[in-house]
Design a protein around this motif. Structure first.
Motif: not given
Length: 901
Positions: A364-371, A374-382
């Motif tokens: 999801l982070a890779d898709r968000a970065n491509a889409l 302009d957003l900063d993506i913060v990935v948190v481990t579940r």
């Protein structure tokens, strides 16, 4: 979607913006000079800006400016036109206020009006100065004004808790937010304290009290932070409004703000807690959003409850929560982030990847970065989810997607095949393909995406087996049919996907339209309600319909008691203790809240703009519904509409009652004035003739009749004098002849005037020897004492004692008249001061109930107050208070004699 992409604006929003801009063109502009505390230089900056405009040729006029003795501020006024102030006579004092009518008549281009939160003197057109400014803006006049952060209503309690000083003059936040331009005038705390020591903030007689109560460094630092934050919030609101007006798609990272996406996977509580810690570290607002896709709608009940619990956890940790319906999770999250200008997107990922499909799928982070670059993506481990229990597994099995849709898809494919078989000699093969595609559309509309994709594969297989030569075989004689199968499968799957998405979006739009329609109908019916009972019935009906639950409206009466509705099958059982707590605190309680959440019902306060008007009690048939944020907000909106309806009915009732009272008062005053003037002359003659008759008649029965005639004539004449005096007091035609009076002499004169009624009564006069002189109208204050003593003689036993005492309380002197009679009726201590009101309406004691009303009018004309109460041990106690003024210095007698020699 690229950075800075400009989207097509919403036509309705564009039309609303055009109408708003058109309305603003006819109004004046409000420029507000905003500061943290007095002395930072707001008025100076405002006047400097006004002088600059005057040099540019603008018509600048000063309506009112308070210099507070600051010479540098006063010098800036020189050369500018200043409107004369309006003089208002209030209780014998002349007050100078801003003249609104003169400003409207002058109609300058720019008007300078200092101290926006100022309270106008009684008798002004508006009670607050900001209301004067709103009228000026409506007339097309630009206004420059000033305000401190402690005068903003929403911050008043916070600042009062910090400084220990309760500011009484406030203005609504909407006035501050509606300003066209805000200039922040800032000054560090140390520099402000230095100005204070130099006497540039307050005059010396005010400085000592101010430094003890307000001007401390800690207070100034806190006020400065609040002012900077409030100004930053205002600028952020303007920036978001501009982005919406210009349809700016990219996020502008002007401040840290977080968006956390809550998905259907386990372990989202960890993501929410991590986002809460990150938001606290950044001191940033954050939102938590759950995107419900068509697939997620078929989640089992156990997982849906867990998602709602995660949303509730986020709300408890300070997030603004929402549930969004959309076909694509990431697309919805990005659009939400851009619409709310949230620059950081927090997403969760599992610590391990168990399946090959997960390894091949983009994160999801890779898709968000491509889409959204302009957003900063913060990935948190579940956290890894614990294995489900047997009960949870059973619930999940029960909640799995049923196979009726797939069976129906198979049946429809068979039906199309049977229908097309006899038509194969009439129709070409491409037309038969169209029949199969039509079946895919029907299945997608009826059963959703999964059955539609399944039908696309079945249709390709059936078309190949039954219609493509060689028939009844999956062999293909012409390789071109492979392209036909591929196109048919692709088109079928695409049609199924698009149709299912359209079906889901139509369902979401229909639900939103239904909620909006119900709210509109509710608001329309509440607007036509004329009684509290009607508002309650309408509110209960609409809440029950929209929430599919039982509802009850508990109204708060004027005496602060709750009016519980009659129990019925359509109303829930109301817990009076929880309802009382909810009404007193103004906070929700009961189910799905943090207070008494074990209760089966939800209790929502009916908060209106002025105060809480009651409690809305809801008993849901499906408790899960109240945990959905959208449904909860819908319920809170219904509660707000009910509260506004109750408040509107209340004020309509108050206005009607006030109008009736005003008309009754006017009629009563007219009759009172007419009777008093018309009866005074003949009664004066009647008193004189009765006294002459008594002197001429000899002793005997005739003399007794003459004496009785004289006494009744005197009593009637006194009554008419009281009527006339009351009429003069209410008309404001009595001028106070104030002088320095001794209370001891006034009490003695009153006792001497009532020598006959007081005969045989012990009167205790307790006046301290150091009692100061009082500046008052001696004749009128003596009349007050006479009325109070006369009232005591009428309603007490003949030989019961009376007591007259006086004490000094700060800047007031209190005079009390006490008796040992039966006391005052409970609950009528304030009503007995009304005109024509008596303690015992059916009493045989002569009088019409004007003595105490006259006393109150006289005391209030002196700027004092009067009250009545029952004294401990029995009897009544009347107390009136008069303001104390420092008397002039008097030289000692010995010094005067030396000076004369």
């Amino acid at each position: 979607m690229s950075e800075g992409r400009v989207e097509r604006p919403d036509p309705d929003a564009l039309l609303a913006r055009i109408e708003e801009e058109r309305a603003r063109e006819s109004r004046g502009r409000l420029k507000l000079f905003f500061g943290a505390s007095p002395g930072v230089g707001k008025t100076y900056a405002m006047l400097a800006d006004a002088r600059r405009l005057r040099e540019q040729g603008r018509d600048v006029v000063i309506g009112v400016v308070e210099t507070h003795g600051r010479q540098e501020t006063a010098r800036l006024i020189a050369g500018l036109e200043v409107l004369p102030r309006k003089r208002i006579d209030y209780r014998g004092h002349i007050l100078e206020e801003f003249d609104l009518d003169a400003a409207l008549a002058r109609t300058p281009s720019v008007l300078v009006v200092d101290e926006l939160a100022h309270t106008n003197a009684p008798g002004s057109r508006h009670p607050k100065r900001y209301q004067d400014v709103l009228e000026l803006l409506g007339a097309g006049i630009d206004v420059y004004t000033t305000v401190n952060v402690q005068h903003i209503e929403s911050l008043n309690d916070v600042i009062g808790g910090i400084t220990g000083v309760k500011v009484r003059e406030t203005l609504p936040d909407r006035v501050f937010d509606q300003a066209d331009e805000i200039v922040l005038v800032d000054l560090p705390a140390d520099d402000l304290l230095q100005r204070f020591k130099e006497g540039k903030v307050y005059l010396p007689e005010q400085a000592e009290r101010a430094v003890q109560n307000f001007f401390r460094k800690g207070n100034l630092l806190a006020l400065r932070e609040l002012a900077l934050r409030r100004a930053a919030d205002r600028v952020d609101t303007q920036m978001r409004s501009f982005r919406g007006a210009q349809s700016v798609g990219a996020v502008w990272k002007t401040r840290d703000a977080l968006l956390v996406g809550i998905g259907p996977a386990e372990g989202n509580d960890t993501v929410v807690r991590s986002a809460a810690r990150l938001a606290a570290a950044l001191d940033a607002p954050w939102h938590a959003v759950y995107v419900e896709t068509p697939v997620l709608q078929r989640l089992p009940e156990r997982r849906r409850r867990r998602i709602l619990a995660t949303l509730k956890l986020a709300q408890e940790l300070g997030a603004q929560t929402a549930t969004v319906g959309a076909p694509d999770v990431l697309q919805a999250l990005v659009e939400y982030a851009r619409s709310h200008n949230l620059g950081k997107l927090v997403v969760g990922r599992a610590p391990t990847r168990r399946r090959m499909l997960d390894r091949l799928r983009r994160s999801l982070a890779d898709r968000a970065n491509a889409l959204a670059p302009d957003l900063d993506i913060v990935v948190v481990t579940r956290d890894d989810a614990p294995p489900p229990t047997e009960a949870e597994v059973q619930v999940e099995k029960d909640g799995r997607v049923v196979w009726q849709g797939y069976a129906a898809a198979l049946a429809l494919c068979v039906a199309v095949t049977l229908l097309a078989t006899p038509l194969r000699l009439v129709l070409d093969l491409p037309n038969i393909v169209m029949l199969y595609l039509l079946s895919v559309v029907a299945i997608a509309l009826l059963f959703g995406r999964g059955p539609a994709v399944f039908a696309a594969f079945i249709n390709v297989a059936a078309f190949d087996f039954f219609f493509v030569p060689p028939r009844f075989s999956f062999a293909v004689s012409d390789i071109q049919y492979l392209l036909t199968f591929a196109v048919m499968l692709t088109v079928g799957v695409a049609i199924g996907q698009l149709t299912a998405r359209l079906r889901y979006q139509a369902k979401v739009a229909s639900a939103g339209e239904e909620r909006a329609r119900r709210l509109f109908e509710m608001a329309r019916e509440l607007g036509a309600a004329l009684a509290t009972e009607q508002v309650a019935v309408i509110g209960e009906r609409f809440v029950a319909d929209t929430q599919r639950s039982k509802a009850a409206v508990v109204v708060l009466n004027e005496d602060e008691t709750l009016a519980f509705p009659e129990p019925s099958a359509s109303r829930p059982v109301v817990d009076s203790a929880i309802a009382r707590w909810c009404a007193d605190r103004g906070e929700p309680a009961g189910f799905a809240t943090d207070t008494l959440n074990a209760a089966p019902n939800l209790y929502l306060p009916l908060r209106a703009p002025m105060r809480t008007r009651g409690v809305l009690v809801v008993e849901p048939r499906n408790p899960r519904v109240l945990m959905i944020p959208e449904q909860r907000r819908l319920l809170e909106t219904c509660a707000a509409l009910i509260a506004i309806g109750l408040e509107r009915v209340h004020f309509v009732t108050v206005a009607q009652r006030t109008l009736v009272d005003m008309e009754s008062e006017r009629l009563r005053n007219s009759v009172l004035a007419a009777l008093s003037h018309d009866l005074r002359t003949p009664l004066t003659a009647l008193v004189g003739l009765s006294e002459t008759l008594m002197n001429e008649v000899a002793e005997g029965q005739a003399s007794l009749h003459a004496r009785a005639l004289r006494d009744q004539a005197r009593r009637t004449a006194q009554l008419v004098d009281k009527l006339l005096e009351m009429a003069r007091l209410e008309a404001g035609r009595v001028e106070l002849r104030q002088d320095w009076q001794s209370l001891e002499e006034l009490v003695g004169s009153a006792l001497q005037a009532l020598e006959a009624p007081l005969s045989g009564r012990p009167v205790d006069v307790a006046l301290p020897p150091d009692l100061p002189l009082v500046r008052c109208d001696g004749v009128l204050i003596e009349r007050v004492l006479v009325n109070l003593l006369e009232n005591a003689t009428k309603y007490t036993p003949p030989r019961s004692p009376l007591r007259v005492s006086a004490t000094v309380n700060e800047d007031r002197v209190e005079v009390a008249v006490e008796d040992r009679g039966p006391g005052l009726p409970r609950g009528r201590e304030a009503a007995i001061f009304d005109k024509f009101t008596r303690g015992e309406p059916e009493s045989g004691v002569p009088g019409v109930g004007l003595g105490l009303a006259i006393s109150r009018a006289i005391v209030e004309a002196h700027g004092g107050s009067i009250r009545a109460e029952n004294r401990d041990g029995g009897g009544a106690r009347f107390v009136f208070r008069l303001p104390l003024v420092t008397p002039p210095a008097v030289e000692p007698e010995a010094e005067q004699q030396v000076a004369s020699t």
